[in-house]
Design a protein around this motif. Structure first.
Motif, PDB file in Angstrom:
ATOM      1  N   ASP A 142       0.869  -1.179   0.000  1.00 31.06           N
ATOM      2  CA  ASP A 142       0.000   0.000   0.000  1.00 31.06           C
ATOM      3  C   ASP A 142       0.903   1.225   0.000  1.00 31.06           C
ATOM      4  OD1 ASP A 142      -1.755   2.077   0.391  1.00 31.06           O
ATOM      5  OD2 ASP A 142      -2.855   1.134   2.036  1.00 31.06           O
ATOM      6  N   VAL A 143       1.023   1.879  -1.143  1.00 34.88           N
ATOM      7  CA  VAL A 143       1.980   2.990  -1.274  1.00 34.88           C
ATOM      8  C   VAL A 143       1.508   4.255  -0.563  1.00 34.88           C
ATOM      9  CG1 VAL A 143       2.898   2.106  -3.437  1.00 34.88           C
ATOM     10  CG2 VAL A 143       1.038   3.798  -3.496  1.00 34.88           C
ATOM     11  N   THR A 144       0.263   4.260  -0.076  1.00 36.09           N
ATOM     12  CA  THR A 144      -0.206   5.434   0.685  1.00 36.09           C
ATOM     13  C   THR A 144       0.215   5.361   2.152  1.00 36.09           C
ATOM     14  OG1 THR A 144      -2.366   4.465   1.242  1.00 36.09           O
ATOM     15  CG2 THR A 144      -2.195   5.658  -0.850  1.00 36.09           C
ATOM     16  N   GLN A 145       0.871   4.269   2.530  1.00 31.96           N
ATOM     17  CA  GLN A 145       1.361   4.113   3.901  1.00 31.96           C
ATOM     18  C   GLN A 145       2.866   4.405   3.958  1.00 31.96           C
ATOM     19  OE1 GLN A 145      -0.866   3.536   6.417  1.00 31.96           O
ATOM     20  NE2 GLN A 145      -2.282   3.784   4.686  1.00 31.96           N
ATOM     21  N   PRO A 146       3.376   4.910   5.121  1.00 29.13           N
ATOM     22  CA  PRO A 146       4.807   5.225   5.225  1.00 29.13           C
ATOM     23  C   PRO A 146       5.701   4.022   4.979  1.00 29.13           C
ATOM     24  CG  PRO A 146       3.582   6.156   7.085  1.00 29.13           C
ATOM     25  CD  PRO A 146       2.632   5.279   6.339  1.00 29.13           C
ATOM     26  N   HIS A 147       5.234   2.835   5.388  1.00 31.65           N
ATOM     27  CA  HIS A 147       5.973   1.592   5.138  1.00 31.65           C
ATOM     28  C   HIS A 147       5.139   0.751   4.170  1.00 31.65           C
ATOM     29  CE1 HIS A 147       8.729   2.680   8.328  1.00 31.65           C
ATOM     30  NE2 HIS A 147       7.696   2.908   9.113  1.00 31.65           N
ATOM     31  N   PRO A 148       5.389   0.884   2.868  1.00 33.86           N
ATOM     32  CA  PRO A 148       4.464   0.333   1.869  1.00 33.86           C
ATOM     33  C   PRO A 148       4.295  -1.169   1.886  1.00 33.86           C
ATOM     34  CG  PRO A 148       6.465   1.226   0.831  1.00 33.86           C
ATOM     35  CD  PRO A 148       6.489   1.654   2.247  1.00 33.86           C
ATOM     36  N   LEU A 149       5.254  -1.911   2.460  1.00 31.36           N
ATOM     37  CA  LEU A 149       5.140  -3.369   2.491  1.00 31.36           C
ATOM     38  C   LEU A 149       4.763  -3.907   3.874  1.00 31.36           C
ATOM     39  CD1 LEU A 149       8.220  -4.333   0.274  1.00 31.36           C
ATOM     40  CD2 LEU A 149       5.804  -4.390  -0.371  1.00 31.36           C
ATOM     41  N   ALA A 150       4.533  -3.037   4.836  1.00 32.24           N
ATOM     42  CA  ALA A 150       4.191  -3.481   6.193  1.00 32.24           C
ATOM     43  C   ALA A 150       2.938  -4.367   6.136  1.00 32.24           C
ATOM     44  CB  ALA A 150       3.951  -2.270   7.083  1.00 32.24           C
ATOM     45  N   PRO A 151       2.902  -5.410   6.994  1.00 35.80           N
ATOM     46  CA  PRO A 151       3.833  -5.751   8.070  1.00 35.80           C
ATOM     47  C   PRO A 151       5.022  -6.625   7.630  1.00 35.80           C
ATOM     48  CG  PRO A 151       1.973  -7.245   8.146  1.00 35.80           C
ATOM     49  CD  PRO A 151       1.722  -6.314   6.989  1.00 35.80           C
ATOM     50  N   ALA A 152       5.156  -6.913   6.348  1.00 36.76           N
ATOM     51  CA  ALA A 152       6.275  -7.757   5.901  1.00 36.76           C
ATOM     52  C   ALA A 152       7.611  -7.065   6.175  1.00 36.76           C
ATOM     53  CB  ALA A 152       6.147  -8.049   4.409  1.00 36.76           C
ATOM     54  N   GLN A 153       8.596  -7.862   6.518  1.00 39.78           N
ATOM     55  CA  GLN A 153       9.951  -7.362   6.736  1.00 39.78           C
ATOM     56  C   GLN A 153      10.807  -7.776   5.533  1.00 39.78           C
ATOM     57  OE1 GLN A 153      11.084  -5.639   9.609  1.00 39.78           O
ATOM     58  NE2 GLN A 153       8.901  -5.513  10.083  1.00 39.78           N
ATOM     59  N   VAL A 154      11.395  -6.803   4.875  1.00 37.26           N
ATOM     60  CA  VAL A 154      12.250  -7.109   3.722  1.00 37.26           C
ATOM     61  C   VAL A 154      13.603  -6.428   3.918  1.00 37.26           C
ATOM     62  CG1 VAL A 154      10.344  -7.423   2.103  1.00 37.26           C
ATOM     63  CG2 VAL A 154      11.337  -5.154   2.403  1.00 37.26           C
ATOM     64  N   PRO A 155      14.669  -7.052   3.426  1.00 44.43           N
ATOM     65  CA  PRO A 155      15.986  -6.409   3.528  1.00 44.43           C
ATOM     66  C   PRO A 155      16.055  -5.211   2.588  1.00 44.43           C
ATOM     67  CG  PRO A 155      16.146  -8.450   2.289  1.00 44.43           C
ATOM     68  CD  PRO A 155      14.747  -8.380   2.801  1.00 44.43           C
ATOM     69  N   PRO A 156      16.962  -4.263   2.853  1.00 47.15           N
ATOM     70  CA  PRO A 156      17.131  -3.128   1.943  1.00 47.15           C
ATOM     71  C   PRO A 156      17.426  -3.616   0.519  1.00 47.15           C
ATOM     72  CG  PRO A 156      18.345  -2.749   3.975  1.00 47.15           C
ATOM     73  CD  PRO A 156      17.867  -4.167   4.018  1.00 47.15           C
ATOM     74  N   ALA A 157      16.771  -2.990  -0.451  1.00 46.64           N
ATOM     75  CA  ALA A 157      16.845  -3.454  -1.830  1.00 46.64           C
ATOM     76  C   ALA A 157      17.904  -2.703  -2.622  1.00 46.64           C
ATOM     77  CB  ALA A 157      15.485  -3.296  -2.503  1.00 46.64           C
TER      78      ALA A 157
END
Length: 263
Positions: A142-157
């Protein structure tokens, strides 16, 4: 064109992946304008992920929709690709293709086009297999949220890719700028943001349904990327637009940018 304008939460119920694919991704059997834009994207993606030197361990595709064309060149340059979308139905459509399930969309014309760009049209099956191996996760975003992939945890891309997604999801320019910041936050320092936007779009059609489009200018896109802490390396503007019956856009732009050390 009258009728309800769908946006935001409406996507979860109203967006039909099959209608979207038939309208915009029929390749040589589709309309000229749609084919021109798809080929423009494929050429720019090929350039970016081959001679453009953008590569690494992890690419995150934000707002993948029901499509895989945007990953055909990227799968040669990254060890792992994470795809994401706002709707369950688009993720199901992607999963169908990844698992070779009955009814999965036939991307072979686009695959062949990219293999020709790469200089070996005989690699189509190998290319599809490689992409299927490289995609490791399908996530909600959800790109309207500050963390667009939350709650998933992903390493820096090493790279965040987003094509034709933000102008559909963001209700205004402030939300668009915030979305770009959110995507840049997913990158390593020195990582790349690759984005394509339809310009001056007020809506686009998926089947008989009209969906909101945020009217963006090329300068708005570049400025948002720069304000998020990235250096714009390339910005390719193309005046071609989708067929009038499908969209109100007035051209497209393709941007490649690099995140600075302190963004």
């Amino acid at each position: 064109m009258e009728g309800k304008l769908y946006a935001g939460e409406d996507y979860k119920k109203e967006f039909d992946p099959q209608d979207n694919l038939k309208t915009y991704y029929a390749f040589d059997s589709g309309t000229v304008a749609e084919n021109e834009i798809l080929k423009f994207n494929l050429k720019n993606l090929f350039q970016t992920f081959s001679s453009g030197g953008v590569g690494g361990d992890i690419l995150i595709d934000i707002g993948s929709g029901p499509t895989i064309y945007q990953l055909l060149s990227a799968c040669e340059a990254f060890r792992e690709i994470i795809v994401s979308d706002y709707t369950e139905q688009n993720l199901w459509e992607l999963e169908k293709w990844l698992k070779k399930e009955p009814g999965a969309y036939d991307w072979s014309p686009a695959v062949q086009y990219v293999c020709e760009l790469e200089g070996d049209r005989s690699r189509c099956q190998e290319k599809e297999s490689r992409l299927r191996r490289t995609v490791t996760q399908l996530l909600k975003c959800d790109v309207t949220q500050p963390h667009p992939l939350a709650p998933a945890q992903v390493p820096p891309a090493d790279c965040v890719l987003t094509l034709l997604a933000l102008e559909s999801a963001c209700p205004d320019a402030d939300a668009y700028r915030a979305a770009i910041r959110g995507l840049v936050s997913l990158l390593k320092p020195g990582g790349h943001l690759v984005t394509m936007a339809a310009l001056r779009s007020k809506h686009y059609m998926v089947g008989a349904k009209k969906f909101f489009g945020l009217p963006l200018e090329k300068e708005t896109v570049e400025k948002a990327v720069q304000e998020a802490g990235c250096q714009v390396l390339r910005c390719e503007y193309c005046p071609i637009s989708y067929s009038e019956v499908h969209s109100t856009n007035e051209g497209i732009c393709f941007v490649v940018a690099r995140k600075g050390p302190r963004a």
